[in-house]
Design a protein around this motif. Sequence first.
Motif, PDB file in Angstrom:
ATOM      1  N   SER A   1     -38.102 102.478  72.769  1.00  0.00           N
ATOM      2  CA  SER A   1     -37.376 103.610  72.196  1.00  0.00           C
ATOM      3  C   SER A   1     -38.201 104.302  71.118  1.00  0.00           C
ATOM      4  N   ALA A   2     -38.980 103.522  70.363  1.00  0.00           N
ATOM      5  CA  ALA A   2     -39.820 104.118  69.317  1.00  0.00           C
ATOM      6  C   ALA A   2     -40.898 105.017  69.932  1.00  0.00           C
ATOM      7  N   VAL A   3     -41.472 104.588  71.050  1.00  0.00           N
ATOM      8  CA  VAL A   3     -42.497 105.388  71.721  1.00  0.00           C
ATOM      9  C   VAL A   3     -41.882 106.660  72.299  1.00  0.00           C
ATOM     10  N   ILE A   4     -40.713 106.530  72.903  1.00  0.00           N
ATOM     11  CA  ILE A   4     -40.042 107.703  73.469  1.00  0.00           C
ATOM     12  C   ILE A   4     -39.696 108.694  72.365  1.00  0.00           C
ATOM     13  N   ASP A   5     -39.311 108.193  71.190  1.00  0.00           N
ATOM     14  CA  ASP A   5     -39.032 109.080  70.059  1.00  0.00           C
ATOM     15  C   ASP A   5     -40.251 109.910  69.690  1.00  0.00           C
ATOM     16  N   VAL A   6     -41.435 109.301  69.756  1.00  0.00           N
ATOM     17  CA  VAL A   6     -42.659 110.040  69.433  1.00  0.00           C
ATOM     18  C   VAL A   6     -42.858 111.182  70.424  1.00  0.00           C
ATOM     19  N   PHE A   7     -42.646 110.906  71.716  1.00  0.00           N
ATOM     20  CA  PHE A   7     -42.752 111.973  72.712  1.00  0.00           C
ATOM     21  C   PHE A   7     -41.769 113.093  72.402  1.00  0.00           C
ATOM     22  N   ASN A   8     -40.530 112.741  72.118  1.00  0.00           N
ATOM     23  CA  ASN A   8     -39.500 113.753  71.945  1.00  0.00           C
ATOM     24  C   ASN A   8     -39.605 114.485  70.616  1.00  0.00           C
ATOM     25  N   ASP A   9     -40.252 113.885  69.628  1.00  0.00           N
ATOM     26  CA  ASP A   9     -40.529 114.607  68.389  1.00  0.00           C
ATOM     27  C   ASP A   9     -41.651 115.622  68.587  1.00  0.00           C
ATOM     28  N   ALA A  10     -42.582 115.320  69.498  1.00  0.00           N
ATOM     29  CA  ALA A  10     -43.764 116.163  69.666  1.00  0.00           C
ATOM     30  C   ALA A  10     -43.600 117.223  70.749  1.00  0.00           C
ATOM     31  N   LEU A  11     -42.699 116.997  71.708  1.00  0.00           N
ATOM     32  CA  LEU A  11     -42.567 117.897  72.844  1.00  0.00           C
ATOM     33  C   LEU A  11     -41.306 118.745  72.719  1.00  0.00           C
TER      34      LEU A  11
END
Length: 472
Positions: free
Chosen positions: A381-391
């Motif tokens: 979930s932490a990795v997915i958050d990084v994607f969704n913060d950046a995209l």
Amino acid sequence: MDDEPTPADDDEPTADTDADSGDGTDAPETAADDAPPEPTGLTEALDIHRQAGERFDLDTAAAREIAQTVARLGANEAPIKGADLSRLVSSIANDAMKDIAIHANITNLIASVVKANNMQMDELARTFANSALFTTRAIQDSLSVASLYSARQLVSAVGSQKPSTAPRASRMPEHFFDTHAVEIDSLKSLLKALSTLQMKHHEHRLVWRGQQNASWAVHSSLYRRLEESGAVDEDRLVGAEVEALNAASLWGRGVPRPLEFFADLQHNGAPTRLIDVSTDPEIACWFAVEAHPKQDAKDGLVLAWGRAPRVGRRVPEPAADVSADLGDVPFWHSWAEHDLRRRADWGTGTRTWTWFPPALSDRMRAQRAGFLLEAGPILTSAVIDVFNDALPMNWRGSEIARATSIVGLPSRHDVLTKPNAAHLVPVFALRILAKAKKPIRDYLEGKGLRHSSVYPDLGGLVQHLRGPYGPK
């Protein structure tokens, strides 16, 4: 490249199915500035929906439910301008929350309040750090619950459209790389993009790959083979490799170096987890524009992965390439558990596992070729958050895994990368429009890149003779 999908794969759907389902109905406006606030908060909620529907994935029906949920808290707690968030939190924390949380997804309400008060998602997550209801992921993945209000109530409030509980459509793999892709419509734009990308990001020690069809996901030939019979993960990839090694013994072939064995299998057309890449961007471009009657009308794709992420102001030296001299068992087979793989950065996107062996063949020398070692993606979930913060669009973990098994953060080609919380390597994309393929192909042929030079061995000749441009 040897591991590209067969032309039959070009039938995959490429249409964008993610359009909002809202009808854009305008809510009535307040009569005057000094009029009492709208008791249902409906005008505010629908305006929030129009401005933030993409970010929160809320359709019009969800906006209606937000408005009705706000009403249940009382008119004084509606998300009007200047509302004190702490008062709303206090109300939710008491009896109102007990009443509403049982029946509705309260995160939709919180999403609207956040937007109405111009707050950031991470600020809200910190506010509710001790409550599982109010995490960033819960807000982003929340769905409207239609059971709180009857259809009659909603119709009388905002019109005749029935509420919908359907989740948004899944995103297509090509849209993942399209996020920051450069559109290449001519030879000039290609040369400019390549120059900028290499000048800005040479510290990342890029590895390149070209695909004739931009809609193809980035997976190994083994992944695609296994996908025909179900979902693919690391355990299935390892199981298939064990079968291949056992089969080799039945054929009387010893396998002292599994990596070289898998490379030999790949060269001869067998499915492996190896993904062909090159250190030469023009080679990757050649593969993206390679002539084929079923692909010439499709956009091509060039991808470049960094071998290490940015840390602070610098990009550290990437990890050394893997070695073939690591025993008679593939080294990644020793990581039998998920946690061991994560600690080894296997599938996490914090490094690219590359292997550029001493030239095993004339073909590899001509292509300046090596391999990426595919791993089952580990998307926490932490990795997915990084994607969704950046995209700009939010992505589910399953959608990212369908798009690529080489995890990397889509990044702009013309701006220096920044550190990210998950330490993901960057990936850059150039989408070559179909109309630009032939001019680029002619340019590369003038530099000596043609089928006979890229595939200089007997296998390349056989491939040509059997292909669409062989003898008729």
